[in-house]
Design an enzyme around this catalytic site. Structure first.
Site, short mmCIF file in Angstrom:
data_model
loop_
_atom_site.label_atom_id
_atom_site.label_comp_id
_atom_site.label_asym_id
_atom_site.label_seq_id
_atom_site.Cartn_x
_atom_site.Cartn_y
_atom_site.Cartn_z
CE LYS A 181 6.07 -64.90 -70.72
NZ LYS A 181 7.41 -64.33 -71.39
CB SER A 188 9.73 -64.05 -68.50
OG SER A 188 9.51 -63.53 -69.81
CB SER A 218 11.45 -64.09 -72.07
OG SER A 218 12.03 -63.14 -71.02
#
Length: 472
Positions: A77, A157, A181
């Site tokens: 990420k 996320s 997330s």
């Protein structure tokens, strides 16, 4: 225990049946060819990856011992530092930040185990969201329904992390989980995801969101691969003061132990409401497979979620307040008002939220004296269309984005370990996940149950059909 696709590929590389460079070249080509449709990647580190692969091949040829993830393509990420590029955290504001000078701790752990980092993955700006509808990089798209006119969300996320694994672009990825997330994108993309206990893994080198709630963890397409990825991430890091003083506890060796003796129940109450038929069926299937016949209630779930909302708003707002004062319009429109509101919360409210959080932790501790694993939906619904604003649940219209965390946020508030287990549905239908919730630092117990579910065929994470050919 049958090795997953990642471990099988690592074994082939170590046996000389293929090379790390060949696998890396194939993965990079696949990302360039198939990746844009999913929009999971925001940066490719091709030169670095090929150089790392060539060095690994030389070590293998020389007979040197290499790690268990030898030659595996991975990605992180874009909240994690990757040496040589700015850590975007999904934002416009950080596009002009200086490049990171070294990798985040977890990226270094994976590369020390032989993995090869290919690049950075799409996310909600500053990790404040559940859909990865990023206004700067575009939305990450769920690979399980590429025919949808506008596409379906990949969750967030860590949406790019879940989508990249589900599309077979990489076999392992890194994400973060503050309020859900990792578990939300794992559920919507139909892959395995682990949110470890708070403090289990170092967060150093990951751009912060909410210090008192931030977790980090891996995604994978099999339980064995998830276990191997998690084992490689464990280790002390003096640069993360929040890391708990727990010794590494490998989980891969115990995967075949079965579930004999484990006490497993379904969470009802808050967790039994506001869910779709798909979520209800998924929990029922997992409960049957694990012999969970009891339903229990955690009376403080809603209060824990409310506390997490306040703490998230306050800490996130405080972190960003200096930049909000000068660059408000450069923030993602979806989070501007939430950050401003958080910065204005009265200190007494936040103090009360922390008190409620402590009470919730104690009440869950009492409940877990009788149960080793608790089951709950990971998301109330499967993946929704990009741009959808509301959900209809129990006859009420709810805002979609915060409602995707209905069942994950209360658990994050008290830092418990969770595996999101993917439940595939009939052909053409979308996957959805179930949370396996354990006691602090008892990840190994959750992995035993996950392995049993996978072996029984109840939970599985196949590559999304449109992307199955040539998956890494």
């Amino acid at each position: 225990m049958t090795p997953g696709p990642a471990l099988a590929l690592a074994a082939r590389i170590q046996a000389g049946e293929t090379t790390a460079r060949a696998v890396t070249e194939t993965a990079l080509a696949r990302i360039r060819d198939r990746g844009p449709a999913v929009n999971a990647f925001t940066a490719l580190l091709a030169d670095r990856a090929l150089a790392t692969a060539a060095a690994l091949d030389r070590r293998i040829a020389a007979g040197e011992a290499v790690g268990p993830l030898a030659g595996l393509p991975v990605a992180a990420k874009n909240l994690f530092d990757l040496a040589g590029i700015p850590t975007l955290a999904g934002s416009r504001i950080r596009r002009t930040a200086p490049p990171a000078t070294r990798d985040a701790f977890l990226v270094r752990r994976w590369e020390a185990a032989g993995a090869i980092c290919l690049g950075a993955l799409n996310m909600d700006e500053f990790a404040y969201g559940f859909t990865t509808e990023n206004s700067h990089d575009g939305p990450a798209r769920n690979p399980h329904d590429m025919a949808h006119p506008v596409g379906r969300i990949a969750g967030g996320s860590s949406g790019g992390s879940g989508a990249a694994v589900a599309a077979g672009l990489v076999p392992l990825s890194l994400g973060t989980d503050t309020n859900g997330s990792i578990r939300v994108p794992a559920s919507l993309n139909g892959v395995w995801g682990l949110k470890p206990s708070y403090g289990r893994l170092s967060r150093h080198g990951a751009f912060p969101f909410v210090h008192s709630l931030d977790h980090v963890g891996p995604f994978a397409r099999s339980v064995a691969d998830l276990a191997a990825g998690y084992d490689a991430l464990q280790g002390p890091d003096p640069e993360d003061p929040a890391q708990a003083p727990q010794p590494p506890a490998p989980v891969l060796p115990g995967l075949g132990a079965g579930i004999g003796g484990l006490r497993i129940a379904v969470l009802g109450g808050w967790f039994g409401r506001q869910q779709s038929a798909a979520a209800r069926k998924a929990v029922a299937a997992v409960a049957r497979a694990l012999g969970a016949t009891a339903t229990v209630a955690w009376d403080m779930a809603e209060a824990a979620r409310a506390a997490a909302f306040l703490i998230t708003s306050a800490e996130g707002g405080a972190l960003h307040l200096p930049t909000l004062r000068t660059r408000l319009e450069d923030y993602e429109p979806l989070i501007q008002d939430r950050l401003l509101a958080g910065a204005l919360l009265p200190a007494a409210w936040v103090s009360q939220a922390q008190r409620v959080r402590g009470l919730a932790r104690e009440s869950m501790r009492a409940l877990q004296r009788d149960w080793d694993i608790l089951l709950a939906p990971a998301t109330p619904v499967p993946a929704t269309p990009i741009g959808q604003e509301t959900l209809e649940l129990d006859g009420a219209s709810l805002p979609l984005r915060p409602s995707l965390g209905l069942f994950t946020q209360p658990i994050s508030a008290i830092g418990l370990p969770v595996i999101a287990a993917p439940v595939p549905r009939a052909e053409g239908a979308l996957p959805i996940g179930v949370q396996l919730i354990g006691r602090p630092f008892e990840e190994a117990v959750l992995f035993r149950a996950a392995a049993a579910l996978e072996a029984a065929g109840v939970c599985a994470a196949p590559v999304a059909p449109d992307f199955a050919a040539g998956a890494i």
